[in-house]
Write an enzyme that holds these catalytic residues in place. Structure first.
Site, short mmCIF file in Angstrom:
data_model
loop_
_atom_site.label_atom_id
_atom_site.label_comp_id
_atom_site.label_asym_id
_atom_site.label_seq_id
_atom_site.Cartn_x
_atom_site.Cartn_y
_atom_site.Cartn_z
CB SER A 1 4.74 8.53 5.14
OG SER A 1 3.43 9.06 5.21
CE1 TYR B 1 -1.28 3.42 1.04
CE2 TYR B 1 -1.38 5.74 0.41
CZ TYR B 1 -0.68 4.55 0.52
OH TYR B 1 0.64 4.49 0.13
CE LYS C 1 1.43 4.48 3.41
NZ LYS C 1 2.62 3.68 3.75
#
Length: 232
Positions: free
Chosen positions: A90, A104, A108
């Site tokens: 992650s 993004y 994650k």
């Protein structure tokens, strides 16, 4: 992707799959860029946004996890003296927030949610296994080369690849470690405490951010690092 897993098992001297690290990823843009594209005519319809970054960072990790669990169980033997091990990559972006990296971060956070949903579930899956989450801060790689120098100049500690490899090897080799999330920042590593008792990672994050030894003199701006780019 299935062929890759089968090839790995065939190549293994024991014809077994024991360790999987879901590490592929790419940087993503901002939801601002998708909602308000600069070159869009005011009378034109908004085009369908690209989901490439989500496909790689989240969907790809999900596919990898499904295949890993499938082949872990398929190659598990009651005589094994170790547990199969899945590591999901992650990012600290899965704990922080910033509009300029929204896609993004969404991916994650999703990887982190996937990890939390499968850890400690040996009974449900029917075989023993371990899983960890690695959540690096900024790491100097090809993916970050366009902005990492600016981050370092702003006073935030930046990790080298080997700074991330170290904790990965540590959790791989220690059978007692399971269901842990580790953050790397610079050459420091700390446990995110990502469970209810640890505030689901928030306590460790804010404690580390307040410690300049971990994040550097620019730590106060880290969670809102869009300010670094807008200042140029």
């Amino acid at each position: 992707m299935t062929l890759a897993f089968k090839a790995a098992i065939e190549y293994s001297p024991t014809h077994s799959l024991d360790i999987v690290i879901a590490n592929a990823g790419l940087s993503g843009g901002s939801i601002l860029e998708k909602a308000f594209p600069k070159d869009l005519d005011e009378n034109a319809d908004l085009p369908q946004p690209s989901t490439l970054d989500l496909n790689v960072n989240l969907t790809g990790t999900y596919y990898t996890t499904v295949l890993a669990l499938h082949y872990f169980k398929k190659t598990h033997s009651p005589s094994d003296n170790f547990k199969k091990h899945l590591i999901l990559m992650s990012s600290l972006a899965g704990y922080a927030e910033d509009t300029l990296a929204s896609t993004y971060m969404a991916a994650k956070f999703g990887v982190r949610g996937l990890w939390k949903s499968i850890r400690y579930q040996e009974d449900a899956f029917g075989f023993p296994f371990r899983t960890q989450l690695i959540a690096p801060c900024f790491v100097r790689t090809k993916m970050t080369e366009s902005f990492v120098d600016h981050i370092a100049k702003a006073g935030v500690n930046v990790s080298q690849v080997e700074d991330v490899v170290g904790p990965v090897m540590r959790v791989l080799c220690d059978e007692e470690v399971s269901g842990r999330s580790l953050c790397t920042v610079g050459n420091k590593v700390f446990d995110m405490g990502d469970d209810p008792a640890g505030g689901d990672g928030s306590k460790a994050l804010w404690k580390a951010l307040a410690d300049e030894e971990y994040f550097g003199l620019g730590a106060k701006g880290l969670v809102r690092y869009d300010e670094f780019f807008r200042s140029e």
